[in-house]
Design an enzyme around this catalytic site. Structure first.
Site, mmCIF file in Angstrom:
data_model
loop_
_atom_site.group_PDB
_atom_site.id
_atom_site.type_symbol
_atom_site.label_atom_id
_atom_site.label_comp_id
_atom_site.label_asym_id
_atom_site.label_seq_id
_atom_site.Cartn_x
_atom_site.Cartn_y
_atom_site.Cartn_z
ATOM 1 N N ASP A 39 0.788 -1.238 0.000
ATOM 2 C CA ASP A 39 0.000 0.000 0.000
ATOM 3 C C ASP A 39 0.817 1.283 0.000
ATOM 4 O OD1 ASP A 39 1.040 -0.167 2.536
ATOM 5 O OD2 ASP A 39 -0.811 0.423 3.545
ATOM 6 N N LEU A 85 4.493 -8.807 15.337
ATOM 7 C CA LEU A 85 5.771 -9.426 15.670
ATOM 8 C C LEU A 85 6.476 -8.574 16.725
ATOM 9 C CD1 LEU A 85 7.146 -10.425 12.125
ATOM 10 C CD2 LEU A 85 5.896 -11.847 13.754
#
Length: 316
Positions: free
Chosen positions: A214, A236
């Site tokens: 994006d 993460l």
């Protein structure tokens, strides 16, 4: 001899029916000779080029054969050296260096963002998916890879650029949404906008990676969709182990490869620094939350004399 008063001498000028003087045979031959000289060099060069075509082709063939022979001799020499050292030869290099132990962990690439991307970004996503597939095939702990919501521009790109994808092995490809393929209670969406840090990987879970390139145009869209579906989400634990100059948003294949590396090494920090590209400017963070580079500078400041410290700062 003359016929109707017209001279038969070819060297003299004649008049045509319109009364114009015609060129003699000698003059015409002279002009033809001039044209021939003009083109002669070009014709000779072209003729020479055509005549030497087979010779050039043969020379290329000989050079190619010579290079192939040199490679074979070099390979044979390496095999002899290996046999002398270890007695295993070339066949040892053919064997896999790692023992493969498949993991029950599921990683899902969510391809439902097709309408949010331009075709150039879709093609980038296609390449990232190719990388995920290739890395999983040669991983020591390959995961169960899923590709869901495949259709639209992405499928068209795959059909045009990589027709062999239909023969991919050890992968589950579905046109359906991932929520129709995996039970909701087993899903965990990996998004950098989630407040939850992923500490361990649960082999009973299916971790979803958003297939979206994006360039910051659709911030938070994966997080919002995960909340709308009412499924678990996490990011993460990048901040706990790594400090970066850029945003924490990673490419699809980077997230995928980091998880593969963690499954192999059992250490998040090692996994991050094995995969993260250098342009991210990643620096290790100690468990007390400080930058390891800053800590080294502090330690050096507390040791030596002030002059040495000052010199170190100037060099920096």
């Amino acid at each position: 001899m003359e016929d109707d008063g017209v001279r038969s001498d070819t060297g003299a000028r004649r008049q045509n029916e319109n009364g114009e003087k015609e060129k003699t045979d000698g003059e015409a031959a002279g002009e033809n000779q001039t044209v021939s000289k003009r083109r002669m060099k070009k014709l000779l060069r072209q003729q020479k080029w055509e005549e030497e075509r087979d010779f050039r082709k043969q020379r290329r063939k000989e050079r190619k054969q010579q290079r192939r022979l040199q490679r074979q001799q070099h390979r044979h020499q390496e095999e002899e050296e290996e046999e002398e050292e270890g007695g295993q030869g070339h066949s040892a290099r053919k064997r896999p260096h790692k023992e493969v132990t498949p993991s029950s962990l599921r990683l899902v690439v969510d391809c439902s963002f097709d309408d949010l991307m331009l075709i150039k970004d879709v093609r980038k996503l296609h390449k990232q998916i190719q990388r995920c597939y290739a890395e999983n095939r040669r991983a020591s702990r390959p995961v169960q890879l899923y590709l869901t919501s495949l259709g639209g521009q992405l499928k068209q790109s795959m059909d045009e650029k990589d027709k062999g994808w239909v023969n991919w092995k050890d992968i589950t490809i579905k046109p359906e949404h991932y929520s129709e393929v995996v039970a909701k209670e087993e899903l965990v969406y990996l998004t950098s906008d989630s407040p939850n840090a992923l500490e361990e990987l649960d082999p009973k879970k299916a971790y979803v990676i958003g297939g979206l390139v994006d360039h910051n145009h659709h911030k938070g869209v994966t997080f919002e969709r995960a909340k709308q579906l009412g499924i678990e989400h996490a990011q993460l634990p990048l901040s706990s182990f790594v400090k970066m100059n850029s945003r924490k948003v990673l490419a699809v294949n980077h997230v995928f490869e980091i998880i593969l590396a963690f499954l192999e090494k059992g250490n998040w920090q090692e996994a991050f620094f094995t995969i993260l590209p250098q342009r991210k400017g990643a620096v290790a963070v100690d468990q007390d939350g400080t930058n390891s580079v800053e800590k080294e500078e502090e330690d050096s400041d507390s040791d030596s004399d002030p002059d040495a410290t000052e010199q170190t700062k100037k060099r920096a």
